[in-house]
Design a protein around this motif. Structure first.
Motif, short mmCIF file in Angstrom:
data_model
loop_
_atom_site.label_atom_id
_atom_site.label_comp_id
_atom_site.label_asym_id
_atom_site.label_seq_id
_atom_site.Cartn_x
_atom_site.Cartn_y
_atom_site.Cartn_z
N ASN A 93 0.82 -1.22 0.00
CA ASN A 93 0.00 0.00 0.00
C ASN A 93 0.85 1.26 0.00
O ASN A 93 0.51 2.25 -0.65
N ARG A 97 0.79 4.01 -3.32
CA ARG A 97 0.48 5.44 -3.30
C ARG A 97 1.65 6.25 -3.90
O ARG A 97 1.46 7.39 -4.26
N LEU A 120 -9.58 11.30 -0.09
CA LEU A 120 -9.79 10.03 0.61
C LEU A 120 -8.48 9.35 1.02
O LEU A 120 -8.26 9.02 2.18
N ALA A 121 -7.58 9.16 0.04
CA ALA A 121 -6.32 8.48 0.37
C ALA A 121 -5.41 9.35 1.22
O ALA A 121 -4.66 8.84 2.05
N LYS A 124 -6.91 8.56 4.63
CA LYS A 124 -6.88 7.18 5.12
C LYS A 124 -5.50 6.53 4.98
O LYS A 124 -5.16 5.65 5.76
N VAL A 125 -4.76 6.91 3.97
CA VAL A 125 -3.45 6.28 3.75
C VAL A 125 -2.35 7.11 4.41
O VAL A 125 -1.54 6.60 5.17
N LYS A 127 -2.94 9.55 6.49
CA LYS A 127 -3.41 9.94 7.83
C LYS A 127 -3.35 11.45 8.07
O LYS A 127 -3.05 11.90 9.19
N LEU A 173 -1.03 12.59 -3.85
CA LEU A 173 -0.28 11.70 -2.96
C LEU A 173 1.22 11.81 -3.18
O LEU A 173 2.00 11.05 -2.61
N THR B 131 -4.47 3.82 -4.96
CA THR B 131 -4.02 4.97 -4.17
C THR B 131 -3.44 4.52 -2.83
O THR B 131 -3.09 5.36 -2.00
N GLY B 132 -3.36 3.21 -2.60
CA GLY B 132 -2.74 2.72 -1.38
C GLY B 132 -3.72 2.36 -0.27
O GLY B 132 -3.30 2.00 0.82
#
Ligand SMILES: Nc1ncnc2c1ncn2[C@@H]1O[C@H](COP(=O)(O)OP(=O)(O)O)[C@@H](O)[C@H]1O
Ligand SMILES: [Mg+2]
Lengths: 261, 221
Positions: A93, A97, A120-121, A124-125, A127, A173, B131-132
């Motif tokens: 993950n 990204r 969103l990412a 959630k990814v 943080k 990202l 997107t991870g």
């Protein structure tokens, strides 16, 4: 900022850093008994824009999807930014990204606004707190000229606008590499230009890009290198003038003249 | 005509029965408040399990779903209520109702939610993962909301069904609305309390039924 994006930010000029950002060796992929990729070797340097062309079914999408492991390769190796992508213990993950992907059919989340798609990412990814994610998200939308559409849902946007939001979703990202799979193929001709412009801007900012597309004009203007694939192998690669002007292989010549028509 | 009014729409008797029926309504609403959220959560789990790569999980879930679709809910309820004591488990009527409804609801909601999830294009999943987002994050934020929205009419419709089925709880002497109304009927020798309960059910569910029609029309457009 990741090492890759630092490298690529400095890699726009004539100086070529010694190590490729993406290095594929002997990549194989089979679906059941059908071998789709038959040993692909390809290296992409930081800041480079590589165009991937070839007939439908030649394995271009499969190749891109192996890079971020949406598809599992059957053999070979992929190195990205000094990491072995196909290793068992890799944090897939975190890797994904850092490899942005843009799809032919946009694949925006229809139940979220443009800004929601982009953040969103981030939330959630990576943080990020909501406020920071929204600041970054707005900047990314601004980058593709769509800050004024932040509150719109994908269903309210044109295809070209949707694809630019998808580009913003990936670029927010801060990936080290962007993969594009026929980003303009689903668009009405009059909407293609805006998406190509977003890609041009990205390139100008030093992004490393691998683009599957048949926009030959764009390839001639923007690509550092064009790779022609057919039947699961790379047939020929070189600068755009060579591939489009004087291809060495008969198959390349046939394909290029077919597409140019 | 007078007899009909006397027997079915006797306002005096309705007024007398009202406190008891409302007491029952409270229990009915309590049951709903427990079994609907539990059923939805169970439904998501059933939907996930039926798409799992673990064969044993898929098989057991298929078994549960088939069983629940083939058995009358009343049979399940009585089996749970009077069957579990044979295993040494003494349970209250409410516990029996909750267990039986959980099994039944998880199966029905599960089938609906599975259809919803399957209606979400694969590209959504791929975009989210690219997107991870982890698998559970992609499911929670991208797939499930779209899946639920795609089957909203069926979900609401099934929920109406669940509310109606709570009247089965009267069979195990849980004093929900039908039980209370029936008690009032037998005390007054008059059907008006049942009519009162029917009116309350209707008032409760009619908006939901209208909503389903509206949603189905919207979906068909
Ligand atoms: N999931 C899959 N299962 C089976 N075959 C597949 C799958 N994905 C792609 N293929 C096959 O792999 C070949 C290459 O497909 P693809 O990578 O999409 O080609 P391109 O993008 O160059 O058109 C095609 O013959 C296609 O049918
Ligand atoms: Mg393709």
């Amino acid at each position: 900022m990741s090492e890759a994006s630092e490298l690529s930010a400095g890699g726009t000029g004539t100086m070529r850093p010694p190590h490729p950002l993406l290095d594929i060796r002997g990549l194989h992929k089979s679906f059941g008994t059908i071998e789709v990729l038959k040993g692909i070797d390809l290296a992409v340097s930081p800041g480079e824009l590589v165009f991937l062309i070839g007939p439908s079914g030649s394995g271009k999408s499969t190749l891109l999807r192996c890079y971020n492991r949406l598809e599992e390769a059957s053999g070979g190796s992929i190195w990205f930014d000094g990491q072995e992508v196909l290793a068992d213990r890799i944090d897939i993950n975190a890797l994904r990204r850092r490899m942005g992907m843009v799809f032919q059919s946009f694949n925006l989340y229809p139940h979220m606004t443009a800004l929601g798609n982009v953040t969103l990412a981030l939330r959630k990814v990576l943080k990020k707190p909501r406020a920071e994610a929204e600041r970054i998200g707005m900047a990314a939308l601004e980058g593709v000229g769509l800050a004024h559409k932040a509150a719109s849902y994908p269903g309210e946007l044109s295809g070209g606008q949707q694809q630019r939001v998808a580009i913003a979703r990936a670029s927010a990202l801060e990936p080290g590499l962007m993969l594009f799979d026929e980003p303009t193929s689903a668009l009405d001709p009059e909407l293609v230009g805006s998406v190509l412009q977003a890609m041009r801007d990205m390139r100008a900012a030093g992004m490393t890009m691998l683009v599957v597309s048949h926009e030959m004009r764009f390839a001639r203007e923007a690509a550092d290198r064009v790779v022609f694939m057919d039947g699961g192998v790379i047939v020929e690669q070189g600068p755009p003038e060579q591939i489009f002007g004087s291809p060495r292989h008969e198959r390349t010549r046939a394909f290029v003249s077919e597409v140019a028509r | 005509m007078d007899v009909l009014l006397q027997q079915f729409f006797n306002l005096d008797i309705m007024a007398k029965a009202l406190p008891l029926v409302l007491q029952g309504l409270k229990t009915t609403l309590l049951i709903c408040l427990i079994v609907i959220p539990m059923g939805l959560i169970g439904g998501v789990l059933v939907a996930l399990a039926s798409r799992s790569t673990v064969r044993a999980l898929r098989v057991s879930v298929t078994l549960l779903v088939d069983l629940m679709r083939a058995l009358p809910p009343l049979v399940v309820l009585i089996l749970v209520y009077s069957g579990l004591p044979f295993l040494g488990l003494r349970i209250s009527p409410l516990t029996a109702v909750v267990i039986a409804f959980f099994l039944n609801n998880a199966a029905y909601y599960g089938e609906i939610i599975r259809a919803g999830i399957e209606s979400v294009p694969a590209g959504q999943w791929e975009a989210a993962r690219s997107t991870g987002l982890r698998a559970d994050q992609a499911f929670t934020w991208v797939i499930l909301p779209q899946g639920l929205r795609n089957v909203l009419p069926d979900l609401v419709s099934n929920t109406v069904e669940v509310v109606k089925l709570t009247s089965l709880a009267s069979v195990v002497s849980l004093q929900e609305m039908l039980y209370s109304a029936d008690m009032a009927r037998s005390l007054t020798f008059n059907a008006s309390p049942i009519v009162l309960a029917a009116l309350i059910y209707f008032a409760l569910l009619w908006p939901a039924v209208r909503l389903v029609s509206r949603l189905e029309h919207a979906a068909a457009r």
